[in-house]
Design a protein around this motif. Structure first.
Motif, short mmCIF file in Angstrom:
data_model
loop_
_atom_site.label_atom_id
_atom_site.label_comp_id
_atom_site.label_asym_id
_atom_site.label_seq_id
_atom_site.Cartn_x
_atom_site.Cartn_y
_atom_site.Cartn_z
N GLY A 265 0.81 -1.20 0.00
CA GLY A 265 0.00 0.00 0.00
C GLY A 265 0.85 1.25 0.00
O GLY A 265 2.09 1.19 0.02
N GLY A 266 0.19 2.41 0.01
CA GLY A 266 0.91 3.68 0.02
C GLY A 266 1.81 3.82 -1.18
O GLY A 266 1.50 3.38 -2.30
N PHE A 267 2.99 4.40 -0.99
CA PHE A 267 3.93 4.58 -2.08
C PHE A 267 4.56 3.26 -2.51
O PHE A 267 5.02 3.11 -3.64
N ASP A 268 4.59 2.27 -1.60
CA ASP A 268 5.16 0.97 -1.96
C ASP A 268 4.36 0.28 -3.04
O ASP A 268 4.86 -0.60 -3.74
N ALA A 269 3.08 0.64 -3.20
CA ALA A 269 2.25 0.01 -4.22
C ALA A 269 2.81 0.26 -5.61
O ALA A 269 2.69 -0.59 -6.51
N GLU A 270 3.42 1.42 -5.81
CA GLU A 270 4.00 1.73 -7.11
C GLU A 270 5.25 0.90 -7.38
O GLU A 270 5.61 0.64 -8.52
N ILE A 271 5.93 0.48 -6.31
CA ILE A 271 7.16 -0.31 -6.46
C ILE A 271 6.82 -1.77 -6.75
O ILE A 271 7.32 -2.36 -7.72
N PHE A 272 5.96 -2.36 -5.92
CA PHE A 272 5.65 -3.79 -6.07
C PHE A 272 4.64 -4.02 -7.20
O PHE A 272 4.76 -4.97 -7.96
N ASN A 273 3.60 -3.16 -7.28
CA ASN A 273 2.63 -3.22 -8.37
C ASN A 273 2.10 -4.64 -8.58
O ASN A 273 2.07 -5.15 -9.70
N GLU A 274 1.70 -5.29 -7.50
CA GLU A 274 1.17 -6.65 -7.59
C GLU A 274 -0.02 -6.78 -6.65
O GLU A 274 0.00 -6.27 -5.53
N ARG A 275 -1.05 -7.45 -7.12
CA ARG A 275 -2.23 -7.71 -6.30
C ARG A 275 -2.51 -9.20 -6.32
O ARG A 275 -2.56 -9.82 -7.38
N SER A 276 -2.67 -9.78 -5.14
CA SER A 276 -3.07 -11.18 -5.02
C SER A 276 -4.54 -11.24 -4.66
O SER A 276 -5.05 -10.40 -3.91
N LEU A 277 -5.23 -12.25 -5.20
CA LEU A 277 -6.68 -12.33 -5.04
C LEU A 277 -7.08 -13.59 -4.30
O LEU A 277 -6.41 -14.62 -4.37
N ALA A 278 -8.20 -13.51 -3.59
CA ALA A 278 -8.77 -14.67 -2.91
C ALA A 278 -10.29 -14.55 -2.96
O ALA A 278 -10.85 -13.46 -2.91
N ILE A 279 -10.94 -15.71 -3.05
CA ILE A 279 -12.40 -15.76 -3.05
C ILE A 279 -12.86 -15.98 -1.61
O ILE A 279 -12.48 -16.97 -1.00
N PRO A 280 -13.64 -15.08 -1.05
CA PRO A 280 -14.14 -15.30 0.31
C PRO A 280 -15.19 -16.41 0.32
O PRO A 280 -15.74 -16.75 -0.74
N PRO A 281 -15.43 -17.01 1.51
CA PRO A 281 -14.96 -16.61 2.83
C PRO A 281 -13.55 -17.09 3.13
O PRO A 281 -13.09 -18.09 2.55
N LEU A 282 -12.87 -16.38 4.04
CA LEU A 282 -11.51 -16.72 4.46
C LEU A 282 -11.51 -17.14 5.93
O LEU A 282 -12.32 -16.68 6.71
#
Length: 627
Positions: free
Chosen positions: A344-361
């Motif tokens: 998140g924050g400014f680090d989001a521009e560095i990592f630029n990766e999103r992992s997904l999960a289908i709830p429920p968790l």
């Protein structure tokens, strides 16, 4: 979606063939930490490089293992991983090295490599590995490089059920595929419930807040409203108050206490920092006055069409060891709500990766979501930063999952940043978008691809003999209970239930009975707890959807010692009630004509009994559920 169903995705037909070959040989890695034993440094390095490409961790050998290897191997050999045992390695040296590695708790699987050299004995080494494989619980795979010289030894390993391949890359890719497969199988066994709170406080409070906002026909919630909803589900948030004028901002800041952070409140701006709408570490009232006017003027200048409701004020959080993360929710047309995680924050521009999960968790699935993202690498200890409190991060993800399950109106949710450090986690900024089109009368969990475990169906029942029975939906981890229950039935009861002579349930049938889709079928089991705390299954009842999609077909079985107490009637009543709430037309069941006790019970419950249209000696029981 594939991972959650227990499957693993391969990239080509070759990988599919090799994976099937390995699974048929009972190749079952207990984890992904790999040790490589080789008689050639070059091939070992190739295997290690490919493992690094795929993210397979090479096991760090314990000091005890390294000391053993020093005694086994010549001085010029490498006892680090990959373990180079020398080009002159004898079958005995292979054997002793594998035995030393097998007892290391840091090692989950071993790759044994052989490249043909002048002093190599391929057949003898293969036989030594076969003998070792029978002694240890370690999973072993082999790479026998070369052609005619090692062909016979390769055949010997295959006949013994040990996966063997020609090139290092192939066997490493196979190990990666199979280890992922067994990890995904663990995901398949997870059946989290919608909420862990018996009182469902979050659901009731959150629903009331959402329904109030639905009445106002607003879609984008303010930060204060978003955080209020999050708080009802125990998500830790920074206290936020809204100021609609500079004067209000002064009094709110004094009430909250300095220093404070100030952010523009606008439904039209998703990135407040880029819009110039954020001021941090404001230490006094004069600075609050100036910051308020500065925020409003800057935003109106850059985005003149954006609606500005005011400025939100909250405590300024100084967390020197904090990592900024992002948790989001969005709605997919096919899979419904999805939870995403990343930096998140400014680090989001560095990592630029999103992992997904289908709830429920649950905690296991939340941990898997975190570990699947590269942002997880910054959560451990480094330099003077201690490791973050992982439990707190997992808890936030589980709480968000509960919110998603219980509030179907959530169309979008964005927590960015979520700050996590060694002391816990806290949401700094939150944004929620709700959907008015859903309405308030929709079926429970109809918005979700995977229905949560139906905790509302769990009940305690006092039997006429004084015993307390728990009646609950089945879970995947009930496989052993289910198998033991069928095994303990009398031969006659098993025949009445399955209409054939069986003694034990095959594994595929056990999986089918315990891993169910709670939306399209229902399986209830009755259990008791003995004086030692051991749970025993004494009854089961289930229904599945018929091909017409309008009725459900049921089956019931009761342990012989627990018959004549009304348990079967109780279980059938649960099926009737639930099928009726799902809108099915009728409950249908086929019974042997000689099953007189069950036929009598069906008549008492209002079923009509008819001859089976196709099977002689079989009766069909039908109970209309409406009208």
């Amino acid at each position: 979606a594939l991972r959650r169903t227990g499957a693993v995705r391969v990239q080509n037909i070759g990988q599919l063939f090799y994976a099937a070959k390995a699974l048929s040989s009972k190749f079952h890695p207990r984890g992904d930490r790999l040790a490589i034993v080789t008689n050639g440094g070059g091939p070992g390095a190739v295997a290690a490089d490919r493992a690094g490409d795929l993210g397979i961790p090479l096991a760090s050998l314990s000091p005890e293992t390294c000391n053993k290897l020093k005694q086994i191997l010549p001085a010029d050999c490498s006892y680090l991983n990959p373990i180079d045992i020398g080009g002159d390695a004898t079958p005995e040296r292979y054997r002793e090295t594998i035995l030393a590695v097998a007892v290391d708790e840091n090692v989950d699987s071993t790759l044994v490599m052989l490249s043909p050299q002048a002093m190599t004995e391929p057949m003898e080494v293969a036989q030594a590995i076969i003998d070792v494989a029978e002694e240890v619980s370690l999973t072993i795979s082999c790479c026998w490089m070369g052609g005619r010289q090692v062909a016979e030894a390769r055949r010997l390993l295959e006949e013994a059920g040990i996966p063997v391949f020609r090139t290092p890359e192939t066997v490493i890719e196979l190990f990666h595929t199979i280890s992922k497969y067994f990890r995904n199988q663990k995901l398949l066994l997870q059946t989290p419930g919608p909420t862990r709170q018996s009182g469902l406080t979050g659901e009731r409070g959150g629903r009331m807040l959402i329904e109030t906002l639905l009445g106002e026909r607003r879609k984008v919630l303010s930060e204060m409203e978003s955080k209020a909803i999050l708080r009802t589900f125990n998500v830790p948030v920074a206290q936020t108050m809204m100021a609609r004028s500079a004067s209000e901002a002064l009094f709110i800041a004094e009430q909250i206490g300095f220093p404070v952070a100030m952010k523009v409140d606008s439904p039209d701006l998703t990135r407040k920092s880029e819009a110039g709408g954020v001021r941090l570490n404001i230490a006094n009232t004069q600075a609050v006055w100036n910051a308020y006017h500065d925020i409003v003027n800057t935003v109106q200048l850059r985005y003149p069409e954006a609606a500005v409701n005011g400025v939100s004020i909250e405590p300024y959080l100084s967390r020197p060891h904090g990592r900024e993360l992002m948790i989001g929710v969005f709605r997919d047309p096919l899979f419904g709500p999805l939870i995403c995680f990343g930096a998140g924050g400014f680090d989001a521009e560095i990592f630029n990766e999103r992992s997904l999960a289908i709830p429920p968790l649950n905690r296991f699935l939340a941990r898997d979501l975190i570990e699947s993202n590269c942002a997880s690498r910054m959560l451990g200890k480094f330099h003077n930063h201690p490791a973050v409190k992982h439990d707190a991060l997992e808890e936030v993800l589980v709480c968000i999952s509960e919110l998603v399950c219980d509030l179907p109106w959530i169309k979008e949710l964005d927590l960015n940043p979520l700050i996590v450090d060694e002391n816990g986690a806290i949401v700094v900024d939150a944004r929620i978008v709700i959907d008015h089109a859903l309405g308030t009368g929709s079926e429970r969990y109809a918005h979700m691809a995977i229905h949560p475990y139906p905790v509302h169906l769990i009940q305690k029942w006092q039997m006429p003999n004084g015993s307390t029975v728990t009646i609950r939906p089945v879970r995947p981890e009930d496989a052993d209970l289910e198998r033991e229950f069928v095994r303990n039935l009398s031969e006659e009861s098993r025949y009445f239930r399955f209409m054939e002579s069986i003694i034990d349930l095959p594994l595929p049938v056990v999986v089918r009975f315990t891993q169910i889709d709670y939306d399209r079928e229902l399986a209830m089991i009755a259990t008791t707890i003995d004086d030692t705390g051991r749970e025993t299954q004494i009854g089961s009842a289930r229904y599945v959807l018929t091909p017409d999609g309008e009725s459900v077909e049921f089956a019931v079985a009761i342990d012989d010692k627990w018959q004549q107490f009304g348990l079967g009637r109780r279980l059938i009543a649960v099926l009737i009630d639930y099928a009726r709430t799902k809108g099915y037309r009728a409950l249908v069941g086929d019974l042997l004509g000689t099953n007189h006790k069950m036929l009598r019970m069906m008549r008492r419950l209002g079923f009509t009994i008819h001859p089976h249209p196709e099977l002689p000696g079989v009766k069909r029981a039908i109970k209309p559920l409406h009208g």
